[in-house]
Design a protein around this motif. Structure first.
Motif, short mmCIF file in Angstrom:
data_model
loop_
_atom_site.label_atom_id
_atom_site.label_comp_id
_atom_site.label_asym_id
_atom_site.label_seq_id
_atom_site.Cartn_x
_atom_site.Cartn_y
_atom_site.Cartn_z
N ARG A 68 -4.22 -1.81 27.27
CA ARG A 68 -3.99 -1.08 28.51
C ARG A 68 -2.64 -0.37 28.45
O ARG A 68 -1.73 -0.80 27.75
CB ARG A 68 -4.01 -2.05 29.70
N THR A 69 -2.52 0.69 29.23
CA THR A 69 -1.28 1.46 29.21
C THR A 69 -0.08 0.62 29.64
O THR A 69 1.03 0.82 29.17
CB THR A 69 -1.40 2.72 30.08
N ALA A 70 -0.30 -0.36 30.53
CA ALA A 70 0.82 -1.17 31.02
C ALA A 70 1.30 -2.20 30.02
O ALA A 70 2.42 -2.69 30.12
CB ALA A 70 0.42 -1.87 32.32
N THR A 71 0.47 -2.53 29.02
CA THR A 71 0.85 -3.57 28.06
C THR A 71 1.15 -3.02 26.67
O THR A 71 1.79 -3.70 25.86
CB THR A 71 -0.26 -4.63 27.93
N ALA A 72 0.71 -1.81 26.37
CA ALA A 72 0.87 -1.27 25.02
C ALA A 72 2.34 -1.17 24.61
O ALA A 72 2.70 -1.46 23.46
CB ALA A 72 0.21 0.11 24.93
N GLY A 73 3.19 -0.77 25.54
CA GLY A 73 4.61 -0.61 25.20
C GLY A 73 5.26 -1.91 24.82
O GLY A 73 6.06 -1.97 23.87
N MET A 74 4.95 -2.98 25.53
CA MET A 74 5.54 -4.28 25.21
C MET A 74 5.12 -4.73 23.81
O MET A 74 5.93 -5.24 23.04
CB MET A 74 5.10 -5.32 26.24
N VAL A 75 3.84 -4.51 23.47
CA VAL A 75 3.36 -4.90 22.14
C VAL A 75 4.06 -4.07 21.06
O VAL A 75 4.47 -4.59 20.02
CB VAL A 75 1.83 -4.75 22.06
N ALA A 76 4.22 -2.77 21.30
CA ALA A 76 4.90 -1.92 20.33
C ALA A 76 6.36 -2.35 20.14
O ALA A 76 6.87 -2.41 19.02
CB ALA A 76 4.84 -0.46 20.78
N LEU A 77 7.04 -2.66 21.24
CA LEU A 77 8.42 -3.11 21.15
C LEU A 77 8.52 -4.43 20.40
O LEU A 77 9.47 -4.67 19.64
CB LEU A 77 9.02 -3.25 22.55
N ALA A 78 7.56 -5.32 20.62
CA ALA A 78 7.56 -6.59 19.90
C ALA A 78 7.38 -6.37 18.41
O ALA A 78 8.05 -7.00 17.58
CB ALA A 78 6.45 -7.49 20.44
N ALA A 79 6.48 -5.44 18.04
CA ALA A 79 6.28 -5.14 16.63
C ALA A 79 7.54 -4.57 16.00
O ALA A 79 7.94 -4.95 14.89
CB ALA A 79 5.11 -4.16 16.46
N ILE A 80 8.21 -3.68 16.71
CA ILE A 80 9.45 -3.10 16.21
C ILE A 80 10.55 -4.16 16.13
O ILE A 80 11.32 -4.22 15.18
CB ILE A 80 9.88 -1.91 17.09
N GLY A 81 10.61 -5.02 17.14
CA GLY A 81 11.61 -6.08 17.12
C GLY A 81 11.45 -7.01 15.95
O GLY A 81 12.44 -7.48 15.35
N ALA A 82 10.19 -7.30 15.57
CA ALA A 82 9.93 -8.24 14.48
C ALA A 82 10.12 -7.62 13.11
O ALA A 82 10.30 -8.34 12.12
CB ALA A 82 8.50 -8.78 14.61
N THR A 83 10.10 -6.30 13.02
CA THR A 83 10.16 -5.65 11.70
C THR A 83 11.47 -4.88 11.48
O THR A 83 11.64 -4.26 10.44
CB THR A 83 8.98 -4.69 11.52
N THR A 84 12.38 -4.91 12.44
CA THR A 84 13.69 -4.27 12.29
C THR A 84 14.76 -5.28 12.67
O THR A 84 14.47 -6.46 12.91
CB THR A 84 13.83 -3.02 13.19
N ASN A 85 16.01 -4.83 12.77
CA ASN A 85 17.10 -5.74 13.11
C ASN A 85 17.34 -5.85 14.61
O ASN A 85 18.33 -6.43 15.04
CB ASN A 85 18.39 -5.31 12.42
N ARG A 86 16.44 -5.30 15.43
CA ARG A 86 16.66 -5.36 16.88
C ARG A 86 16.66 -6.78 17.41
O ARG A 86 17.28 -7.07 18.43
CB ARG A 86 15.58 -4.54 17.60
N TRP A 87 15.96 -7.70 16.76
CA TRP A 87 15.92 -9.08 17.19
C TRP A 87 16.83 -9.96 16.36
O TRP A 87 16.63 -11.18 16.32
CB TRP A 87 14.49 -9.60 17.14
N ALA A 88 17.82 -9.37 15.72
CA ALA A 88 18.78 -10.17 14.94
C ALA A 88 19.48 -11.14 15.88
O ALA A 88 19.68 -10.88 17.07
CB ALA A 88 19.79 -9.27 14.26
N ALA A 89 19.89 -12.30 15.32
CA ALA A 89 20.54 -13.32 16.13
C ALA A 89 21.82 -12.76 16.76
O ALA A 89 22.17 -13.09 17.89
CB ALA A 89 20.86 -14.54 15.29
N GLU A 90 22.54 -11.94 16.03
CA GLU A 90 23.75 -11.30 16.55
C GLU A 90 23.50 -9.81 16.63
O GLU A 90 23.03 -9.20 15.67
CB GLU A 90 24.95 -11.57 15.64
N PRO A 91 23.80 -9.16 17.76
CA PRO A 91 23.61 -7.71 17.88
C PRO A 91 24.35 -6.96 16.79
O PRO A 91 25.45 -7.35 16.41
CB PRO A 91 24.16 -7.38 19.27
N CYS A 92 23.74 -5.89 16.29
CA CYS A 92 24.36 -5.09 15.24
C CYS A 92 25.33 -4.08 15.85
O CYS A 92 25.14 -3.66 16.94
CB CYS A 92 23.30 -4.36 14.43
#
Length: 259
Positions: free
Chosen positions: A235-259
């Motif tokens: 759904r349009t209301a949930t797609a963005g959260m899933v995309a952000l989660a995918a990006i967070g898991a595959t980049t440094n956005r979810w690093a323990a310490e902010p870059c």
């Protein structure tokens, strides 16, 4: 357990930092709507610790020393820290969902860490922000972003842009290192986009009825890539959260310490 979070100077938080000169030992008060929420809803008591954020990365831990009425508390700052933004800034172009899902979309995007949201009046949107509805819609999205910021213990408020049409969105895609359209017919996965050196990415999310061929072509000509999140159509209301989660898991956005 993390401390409860309240936004200091909520009325100006989307535009102006207010805790950037805060110092340990200083006295500070919280009043207005946020003070009322702390005193009357959360029932914060003298001696408890809370966190104030200004929406621009600064956190101030506060020891509550006094309460006044139903909407004011006073305290001493015991710690201050500033969190830089993640190295990769994520903007989401969100097609206007139906009214019952509109604020849900912003709630989920904020919880997932979005930096900037651009409301999009796509061709197939059922919701129409015209006249006074435009300002009212933006105000509702800002209110939900503020609420979700506190719930998710964020130091940064996501900014909510003005309403854009398709031509305005296409004209802005050159501002980003990568422009991505989530599309169910795409053959490439989101993970096929190399974001390792990027500092900015924009994700375009269509309405429940889908993005039209003309809109898709407009975005392609402006440099956007079509990708899909997975085999399911979200759904349009949930797609963005899933995309952000995918990006967070595959980049440094979810690093323990902010870059």
């Amino acid at each position: 357990m993390s401390l409860p979070v309240f936004i200091y100077n909520l009325d100006t938080a989307f535009d102006t930092p207010s805790l950037d000169i805060a110092q340990v030992g200083a006295s500070i008060s919280l009043n207005g709507a946020e003070g009322r929420h702390a005193v009357s809803v959360k029932r914060i008591a003298v001696g408890e610790h809370i966190e104030l954020v200004d929406g621009h990365g600064t956190r101030a831990e506060l020891e509550v020393v006094a309460l006044n009425g139903k909407d004011t508390l006073h305290g001493h700052i015991v710690a201050v820290r500033h969190e830089p933004r993640p190295q990769l800034k994520v903007t989401v172009v969100q097609a206007l969902p139906k009214s019952d899902r509109s604020e849900l979309a912003i709630d989920l995007l904020t919880q997932a860490g979005v930096d900037h949201v651009i409301p999009w009046q796509a061709d197939r949107c059922v919701a129409k922000w015209t006249g006074a509805k435009r300002d009212k819609g933006i105000a509702k999205w800002q209110a939900m972003a503020a609420s979700a910021t506190k719930q998710s213990r964020r130091a940064w408020l996501p900014t909510i842009d003005q309403l854009h049409d398709t031509a305005q969105i296409a004209a802005r895609l050159g501002e980003y290192d990568h422009a991505i359209v989530l599309h169910e017919t795409a053959t490439s996965a989101l993970t096929s986009i190399d974001l390792s050196l990027a500092t900015s990415v924009v994700i375009i999310i269509g309405p429940e009825g889908g993005i039209t061929e003309a809109e898709t072509e407009n975005f392609r000509q402006a440099g956007a890539n079509l990708v899909k999140l997975g085999p399911e159509v979200l759904r349009t209301a949930t797609a963005g959260m899933v995309a952000l989660a995918a990006i967070g898991a595959t980049t440094n956005r979810w690093a323990a310490e902010p870059c």
